[in-house]
Motif scaffolding. Structure first.
Motif, PDB file in Angstrom:
ATOM      1  N   CYS A  42       0.826  -1.228   0.000  1.00  0.00           N
ATOM      2  CA  CYS A  42       0.000   0.000   0.000  1.00  0.00           C
ATOM      3  C   CYS A  42       0.844   1.254   0.000  1.00  0.00           C
ATOM      4  O   CYS A  42       0.752   2.084  -0.891  1.00  0.00           O
ATOM      5  CB  CYS A  42      -0.900   0.078   1.225  1.00  0.00           C
ATOM      6  SG  CYS A  42      -1.522  -1.459   1.822  1.00  0.00           S
ATOM      7  N   VAL A 116      -1.582  10.349   6.099  1.00  0.00           N
ATOM      8  CA  VAL A 116      -1.988   9.170   6.866  1.00  0.00           C
ATOM      9  C   VAL A 116      -1.032   8.005   6.701  1.00  0.00           C
ATOM     10  O   VAL A 116      -1.128   7.022   7.433  1.00  0.00           O
ATOM     11  CB  VAL A 116      -3.400   8.705   6.479  1.00  0.00           C
ATOM     12  CG1 VAL A 116      -4.412   9.768   6.795  1.00  0.00           C
ATOM     13  CG2 VAL A 116      -3.485   8.298   5.044  1.00  0.00           C
ATOM     14  N   LEU A 120      -0.230   4.507   8.808  1.00  0.00           N
ATOM     15  CA  LEU A 120      -0.531   3.199   8.230  1.00  0.00           C
ATOM     16  C   LEU A 120       0.640   2.231   8.312  1.00  0.00           C
ATOM     17  O   LEU A 120       0.496   1.079   7.925  1.00  0.00           O
ATOM     18  CB  LEU A 120      -0.980   3.356   6.779  1.00  0.00           C
ATOM     19  CG  LEU A 120      -2.388   3.926   6.654  1.00  0.00           C
ATOM     20  CD1 LEU A 120      -2.751   4.132   5.208  1.00  0.00           C
ATOM     21  CD2 LEU A 120      -3.391   3.012   7.304  1.00  0.00           C
ATOM     22  N   THR A 123      -0.395  -0.898  10.127  1.00  0.00           N
ATOM     23  CA  THR A 123      -0.985  -2.042   9.431  1.00  0.00           C
ATOM     24  C   THR A 123      -0.128  -2.461   8.253  1.00  0.00           C
ATOM     25  O   THR A 123      -0.570  -3.254   7.430  1.00  0.00           O
ATOM     26  CB  THR A 123      -2.395  -1.706   8.938  1.00  0.00           C
ATOM     27  OG1 THR A 123      -2.351  -0.452   8.292  1.00  0.00           O
ATOM     28  CG2 THR A 123      -3.354  -1.662  10.074  1.00  0.00           C
TER      29      THR A 123
ATOM     30  N   LEU B  23      -5.127   1.498  -0.717  1.00  0.00           N
ATOM     31  CA  LEU B  23      -5.189   0.994   0.653  1.00  0.00           C
ATOM     32  C   LEU B  23      -5.715  -0.437   0.639  1.00  0.00           C
ATOM     33  O   LEU B  23      -6.648  -0.755  -0.081  1.00  0.00           O
ATOM     34  CB  LEU B  23      -6.113   1.863   1.496  1.00  0.00           C
ATOM     35  CG  LEU B  23      -5.602   3.275   1.732  1.00  0.00           C
ATOM     36  CD1 LEU B  23      -6.594   4.055   2.547  1.00  0.00           C
ATOM     37  CD2 LEU B  23      -4.278   3.237   2.421  1.00  0.00           C
ATOM     38  N   GLY B  24      -5.114  -1.275   1.468  1.00  0.00           N
ATOM     39  CA  GLY B  24      -5.545  -2.664   1.525  1.00  0.00           C
ATOM     40  C   GLY B  24      -5.017  -3.472   0.359  1.00  0.00           C
ATOM     41  O   GLY B  24      -5.601  -4.460  -0.064  1.00  0.00           O
ATOM     42  N   ASN B 113      -5.737  -5.005   7.623  1.00  0.00           N
ATOM     43  CA  ASN B 113      -6.001  -4.454   6.305  1.00  0.00           C
ATOM     44  C   ASN B 113      -5.894  -2.936   6.389  1.00  0.00           C
ATOM     45  O   ASN B 113      -6.598  -2.298   7.152  1.00  0.00           O
ATOM     46  CB  ASN B 113      -7.410  -4.867   5.882  1.00  0.00           C
ATOM     47  CG  ASN B 113      -7.689  -4.543   4.450  1.00  0.00           C
ATOM     48  OD1 ASN B 113      -7.191  -3.562   3.934  1.00  0.00           O
ATOM     49  ND2 ASN B 113      -8.479  -5.368   3.812  1.00  0.00           N
ATOM     50  N   CYS B 114      -4.985  -2.364   5.585  1.00  0.00           N
ATOM     51  CA  CYS B 114      -4.756  -0.914   5.684  1.00  0.00           C
ATOM     52  C   CYS B 114      -6.031  -0.127   5.445  1.00  0.00           C
ATOM     53  O   CYS B 114      -6.175   0.987   5.934  1.00  0.00           O
ATOM     54  CB  CYS B 114      -3.746  -0.434   4.653  1.00  0.00           C
ATOM     55  SG  CYS B 114      -2.360  -1.484   4.414  1.00  0.00           S
ATOM     56  N   LEU B 117      -7.913   0.861   8.900  1.00  0.00           N
ATOM     57  CA  LEU B 117      -7.279   1.936   9.669  1.00  0.00           C
ATOM     58  C   LEU B 117      -7.189   3.205   8.830  1.00  0.00           C
ATOM     59  O   LEU B 117      -7.432   4.312   9.317  1.00  0.00           O
ATOM     60  CB  LEU B 117      -5.890   1.499  10.135  1.00  0.00           C
ATOM     61  CG  LEU B 117      -5.153   2.495  11.017  1.00  0.00           C
ATOM     62  CD1 LEU B 117      -5.897   2.714  12.299  1.00  0.00           C
ATOM     63  CD2 LEU B 117      -3.750   2.012  11.308  1.00  0.00           C
ATOM     64  N   GLY B 118      -6.879   3.036   7.541  1.00  0.00           N
ATOM     65  CA  GLY B 118      -6.788   4.195   6.656  1.00  0.00           C
ATOM     66  C   GLY B 118      -8.102   4.939   6.585  1.00  0.00           C
ATOM     67  O   GLY B 118      -8.131   6.167   6.613  1.00  0.00           O
ATOM     68  N   LEU B 121      -8.446   7.021   9.651  1.00  0.00           N
ATOM     69  CA  LEU B 121      -7.546   8.176   9.661  1.00  0.00           C
ATOM     70  C   LEU B 121      -8.008   9.248   8.666  1.00  0.00           C
ATOM     71  O   LEU B 121      -7.944  10.442   8.959  1.00  0.00           O
ATOM     72  CB  LEU B 121      -6.114   7.736   9.344  1.00  0.00           C
ATOM     73  CG  LEU B 121      -5.467   6.843  10.394  1.00  0.00           C
ATOM     74  CD1 LEU B 121      -4.075   6.425   9.961  1.00  0.00           C
ATOM     75  CD2 LEU B 121      -5.368   7.558  11.718  1.00  0.00           C
ATOM     76  N   PHE B 122      -8.496   8.812   7.503  1.00  0.00           N
ATOM     77  CA  PHE B 122      -9.036   9.764   6.531  1.00  0.00           C
ATOM     78  C   PHE B 122     -10.244  10.487   7.117  1.00  0.00           C
ATOM     79  O   PHE B 122     -10.420  11.685   6.923  1.00  0.00           O
ATOM     80  CB  PHE B 122      -9.453   9.047   5.249  1.00  0.00           C
ATOM     81  CG  PHE B 122      -8.348   8.952   4.241  1.00  0.00           C
ATOM     82  CD1 PHE B 122      -7.632  10.081   3.888  1.00  0.00           C
ATOM     83  CD2 PHE B 122      -8.033   7.753   3.638  1.00  0.00           C
ATOM     84  CE1 PHE B 122      -6.611  10.005   2.956  1.00  0.00           C
ATOM     85  CE2 PHE B 122      -7.010   7.665   2.718  1.00  0.00           C
ATOM     86  CZ  PHE B 122      -6.301   8.790   2.375  1.00  0.00           C
TER      87      PHE B 122
END
Lengths: 242, 202
Positions: A42, A116, A120, A123, B23-24, B113-114, B117-118, B121-122
């Motif tokens: 990611c 962010v 991250l 994760t 993300l993820g 999985n990002c 959390l992403g 945070l967003f």
């Protein structure tokens, strides 16, 4: 990875012997976290439009990876199996909070740019993956080295991808830092005076129009795909059979 | 209600979690080898994003911000996500064995999985309110679901094609995701609230 974990440890372990060296060098190429283990992709895509933020990100990941491995390895006999994921996450989150606050204090523009993605790292599968696969079963010093090695392997890809994208996308290298240099094509205004950086600062291919496609994060997918292609045709043992 | 629909559409299509923000990506690449497993993981992501987003919003608003504990955000969010996933897993296992069998091993995987959390945070950095963050969670999850279904279907087909050996598997997955990302880029810049949005009659 497998070779290092399976071999029996000798009676008297050298501090920096052959096995320790492979722990550091193996993840750089043949067992690279991003292109072979497919961990932590990611952030590799989103932050690599410029070299300098990628470098900062790489340093942050090396730090978090190394010290979370060390701490987890020290605690490995005390952590109950049922809650080990949460314990690992708390260790990582603490370290990432440290990095986040430090970066905010030291270099605010880069902190804003990474936004962010510093958070991250928690994760980021590399950190978790190495804790599960290595640090939970090995001694602190070797886990520490393994953490550094994998962080560096990740950072290497990040910096290479960042450099390719920045040169072709903006014609510069290290834009935004103290040693920003214009490489090819007409450079943007924030570049430092080309005269002060000597011949490296002189633009070579003035006719080159910057390729804005490389600045978009989609371009990272293609750059990494080419890296994978190069790496696997160099070493056919790595080819995906599934 | 108009805001809800607009943010849902925006987070599902225009700012797709995978194809616009990547993300993820780890689970996206690792679990998209067959359509069936991709379907299960996609469902689980919608589920967990939809639940953790409002919880994290409430905690952020009433605990972290009001007591000025923002520096604890990462630890609190990841703890909420990990424990929610655990809780959801137990509840689903007890009351809906069918769904549990469908989601299977993917629920615990989702903690790292990002996208989850992403998303949280967003949500903080964009200053969403409660309704908007629910819409963002569901929409983001739906966008993730769509993307993983699409790539799994393509990868199932591409297995029968004659790809250079070094590009098989992972290499092609990267290229395909890149092409899908390019396709989704054509949606960028559309603001559903202004252009073609759903504005309910007052």
């Amino acid at each position: 990875m497998a070779t290092a974990t399976e071999t029996k440890a000798p009676k008297k372990e050298p501090l920096f012997g052959k096995q320790e060296r492979t722990l550091l060098t193996d993840p750089l190429l043949d067992n690279n976290p991003i292109t072979i283990q497919v961990l932590g992709v990611c952030s590799a895509l989103a932050v690599t439009s410029l070299v300098y933020p990628s470098l900062v990100m790489a340093v942050a990941v090396v730090f978090v990876c190394a010290f979370s491995s060390l701490v987890t390895s020290l605690l490995r006999n005390a952590i109950p199996k049922a809650v080990r994921l949460i314990v690992q996450l708390v260790i990582i989150a603490t370290l990432v909070t440290l990095v986040n606050e430090a970066l905010k204090a030291i270099n605010y523009p880069v902190y804003k740019q990474l936004s962010v993605y510093i958070g991250l790292i928690i994760t980021n599968c590399i950190v978790m993956g190495r804790l599960e696969a290595f640090a939970m079963a090995n001694k602190p010093w070797r886990s520490f080295l393994d953490g550094i090695g994998n962080g560096l392997g990740y950072g290497l890809i990040l910096v290479v991808v960042g450099a390719i994208r920045e040169i072709f996308g903006k014609g510069t290298l290290f834009a935004g830092s103290g040693i920003a240099m214009r490489f090819i094509g007409p450079g943007p205004e924030f570049m430092i005076d080309t005269a002060t950086v000597g011949q490296w600062g002189n633009s070579w291919f003035g006719w080159y129009a910057n390729n804005n496609f490389m600045v978009m994060s989609v371009a990272a997918m293609f750059v990494i795909a080419v890296l994978i292609w190069w790496q696997r045709s160099r070493n056919p043992k790595l080819v995906d059979i599934s | 209600m108009g805001d809800f629909v607009n943010i849902f559409i925006k987070s599902a299509f225009i700012e797709n979690m995978i194809l616009a923000y990547f993300l993820g990506m780890c689970s996206f690449l690792a679990v998209s080898k067959s359509l069936q497993t991709a379907f299960g993981l996609g469902l689980a992501v919608i589920f967990v994003l939809g639940i953790t987003m409002p919880i994290n919003w409430l905690i952020n608003e009433y605990l972290l911000v009001s007591f000025e504990l923002e520096f604890l955000r990462f630890i609190v969010f990841i703890a909420v996500i990990a424990s929610t996933v655990q809780l959801v897993e137990m509840v689903v296992e007890k009351y809906s064995p069918g769904l549990y069998a469908a989601l299977g091993i993917f629920l615990p995987l989702i903690t790292v999985n990002c996208a989850i959390l992403g998303g949280s945070l967003f949500m903080v950095s964009r200053e969403y309110n409660l309704t908007e963050s629910i819409a963002f969670g569901l929409g983001g999850g739906f966008g993730w679901f769509l993307a993983i279904i699409a790539i799994a279907a393509i990868r199932e087909r591409i297995r029968y094609s004659n790809v250079p050996p070094a590009m098989r598997g992972l290499g092609m997955a990267f290229l395909l995701t890149g092409l899908m990302g390019l396709a989704f880029l054509s949606l960028s810049g559309i603001d559903p609230a202004v252009f073609g949005g759903w504005n309910p009659p007052k």
